[in-house]
Design an enzyme around this catalytic site. Structure first.
Site, PDB file in Angstrom:
ATOM      1  N   GLY A  93       0.836  -1.203   0.000  1.00  0.00           N
ATOM      2  CA  GLY A  93       0.000   0.000   0.000  1.00  0.00           C
ATOM      3  C   GLY A  93       0.863   1.243   0.000  1.00  0.00           C
ATOM      4  N   ASP A 122      -3.674  -8.518  10.238  1.00  0.00           N
ATOM      5  CA  ASP A 122      -3.310  -7.425  11.139  1.00  0.00           C
ATOM      6  C   ASP A 122      -2.744  -6.216  10.412  1.00  0.00           C
ATOM      7  OD1 ASP A 122      -3.856  -7.758  13.941  1.00  0.00           O
ATOM      8  OD2 ASP A 122      -2.608  -9.542  13.874  1.00  0.00           O
ATOM      9  N   ASP A 147      -1.575 -17.501   8.587  1.00  0.00           N
ATOM     10  CA  ASP A 147      -0.658 -17.459   9.733  1.00  0.00           C
ATOM     11  C   ASP A 147      -1.388 -17.615  11.065  1.00  0.00           C
ATOM     12  OD1 ASP A 147       1.164 -16.849   7.746  1.00  0.00           O
ATOM     13  OD2 ASP A 147       1.143 -14.699   8.153  1.00  0.00           O
ATOM     14  N   LEU A 299       2.074 -22.553  -2.403  1.00  0.00           N
ATOM     15  CA  LEU A 299       1.110 -23.658  -2.426  1.00  0.00           C
ATOM     16  C   LEU A 299       0.255 -23.660  -1.166  1.00  0.00           C
ATOM     17  CD1 LEU A 299       3.290 -26.596  -3.792  1.00  0.00           C
ATOM     18  CD2 LEU A 299       1.315 -25.551  -4.921  1.00  0.00           C
ATOM     19  N   GLN A 300       0.804 -23.099  -0.080  1.00  0.00           N
ATOM     20  CA  GLN A 300       0.072 -23.066   1.183  1.00  0.00           C
ATOM     21  C   GLN A 300      -1.119 -22.114   1.140  1.00  0.00           C
ATOM     22  OE1 GLN A 300       3.326 -23.103   4.539  1.00  0.00           O
ATOM     23  NE2 GLN A 300       4.246 -22.500   2.601  1.00  0.00           N
TER      24      GLN A 300
END
Length: 409
Positions: A93, A122, A147, A299-300
């Site tokens: 951003g 967050d 996460d 891939l996660q």
């Protein structure tokens, strides 16, 4: 009768499975209420594009079954199964640029929104909260991240699917490791939080799990301890090993290492040679074991959202509209004790901002928590495990953090 409202929705930050399921739930429920929903493309950048005239407002209107598959499959509702975000997202951003900020605020006004639903982690929450304060927006935030490190919520959309993806990868790698008697080191995402590595490591049968909350950085003691642990496994007839390391663990000098799995694999090889040179026969032969590193990477972030993530996404989307209907704005939706709740952003943002300023994870793995104790009980190597069981949040410099103000009844 509830007054008709004009709602905006956007996704911000890294993508994850379940984002489209949130959008779907919001659009379906809002349509039943007769409300209008406008999808903002590419996060807050979409507001800038509106001001520039690159987007027509009417083209942003979202409708139930608005993403139909053509032909005989018309009416097929696919959003809840799709990963990524149909609105697009940005993980960067430029809101510190006042001109960009003014364009974002102007785009919001041009849309004439009654409220905005922001789906993000967050980092996105911090940025969008400041924009909402400047623009006097009516904001509701839905947490998402693989996460699982958004403060005050036990689960964020996307985490469960990522956990399943990593667990499946560990299952697959176990058999190639066993077939060739290799040591496999697997690097997973998580930024500065070890939730993904710890959960999937336990589920995937890992022998060693290194997370930043317990192992902020690699040390000679940790490398030697892991090498000795693997040698013991081999004596117990397990000729291979599966190691999971979170990307937040740093190198020997405390440096951030994007290829920490490869670094660890190299250090283990060096340690095995060094220990073998001492003449201790337990380590001789270990220096000949092939050690390989696998970085799972993006891939996660992929895959069909799990049933839990679809349900969580749907619950969060409906809760967001309930809050807007009740005109309870500037709130973060959370999952707590098996139910959907919300917390005031004004009460929790001081802590989140402090964590970002101090570069501290807003919601780390609890070193004394049940998941860590479970891993230790299974005999999983967690680094200096004798320290792992006694560490506390004070060790993570949380003692000086501002405390969230408790809400009244």
């Amino acid at each position: 009768m509830t007054q008709k409202k004009r709602i905006g929705i956007l996704t911000s930050g890294g993508d994850c499975p379940g984002l489209n399921a949130i959008i779907r739930a919001v659009v379906k429920y809002a349509t039943r209420k007769g409300w209008e929903v406008f999808g903002i493309p590419r996060g807050t950048d979409g507001f800038v594009d509106i001001v520039k005239g690159d987007l027509e407002i009417e083209d942003l209107r979202l409708k139930d079954h608005g993403y139909d598959v053509p032909g005989v499959l018309q009416g097929l509702d696919v959003l809840q199964f799709m990963s990524g975000s149909v609105l697009g997202s940005i993980s960067r951003g430029n809101v510190k640029n006042e001109n960009v900020t003014e364009s974002i605020l102007a785009g919001y006004r041009q849309l004439g929104l009654d409220a905005l639903i922001a789906i993000g982690g967050d980092g996105s929450l911090d940025i969008i909260y400041d924009l909402a304060k400047k623009g006097d927006w009516n904001l509701v935030v839905i947490p998402k991240t693989i996460d699982n490190d958004v403060a005050f919520t036990e689960r964020s959309v996307g985490f469960d699917t990522a956990r399943n993806t990593v667990t499946q990868a560990l299952y697959d790698l176990t058999f190639t490791a066993a077939s060739h008697e290799r040591i496999m080191v697997v690097q997973v995402m998580g930024r500065d939080a070890g939730h993904l590595a710890l959960h999937s490591g336990i589920a995937g049968g890992a022998d060693c799990i290194l997370i930043p909350e317990l192992t902020p950085q690699l040390t000679d003691n940790i490398i030697d301890g892991m090498t000795q642990y693997i040698a013991k496994l081999r004596c117990d007839r397990r000729k291979f090993a599966l190691i999971v390391i979170s990307e937040g663990v740093r190198g020997l000098e405390g440096e951030k290492d994007s290829y920490i799995a490869e670094t660890l694999a190299h250090l283990l090889k060096e340690a095995s040679h060094r220990l073998c040179a001492t003449g201790d026969e337990r380590y001789c032969g270990l220096d000949q074991v092939d050690t390989r590193a696998t970085i799972l990477g993006h891939l996660q972030r992929c895959g069909v959202p799990s049933s839990f993530d679809r349900i969580l996404a749907t619950l969060f989307g409906i809760k967001a509209l309930h809050l807007i209907e009740e005109e309870r704005y500037n709130r973060l939706i959370i999952w707590q004790n098996g139910t959907v709740e919300s917390k005031s952003l004004e009460q929790i943002m001081p802590l989140i901002k402090w964590c970002h300023q101090e570069k501290t994870c807003p919601s780390p793995v609890d070193p004394e928590g049940f998941m860590v104790r479970t891993a230790l009980s299974l005999g999983i190597y967690l680094g200096d495990s004798h320290l792992s069981a006694t560490m506390s949040f004070e060790d993570n410099n949380f003692s000086d953090a501002p405390k969230p103000v408790s809400e009244g009844s």
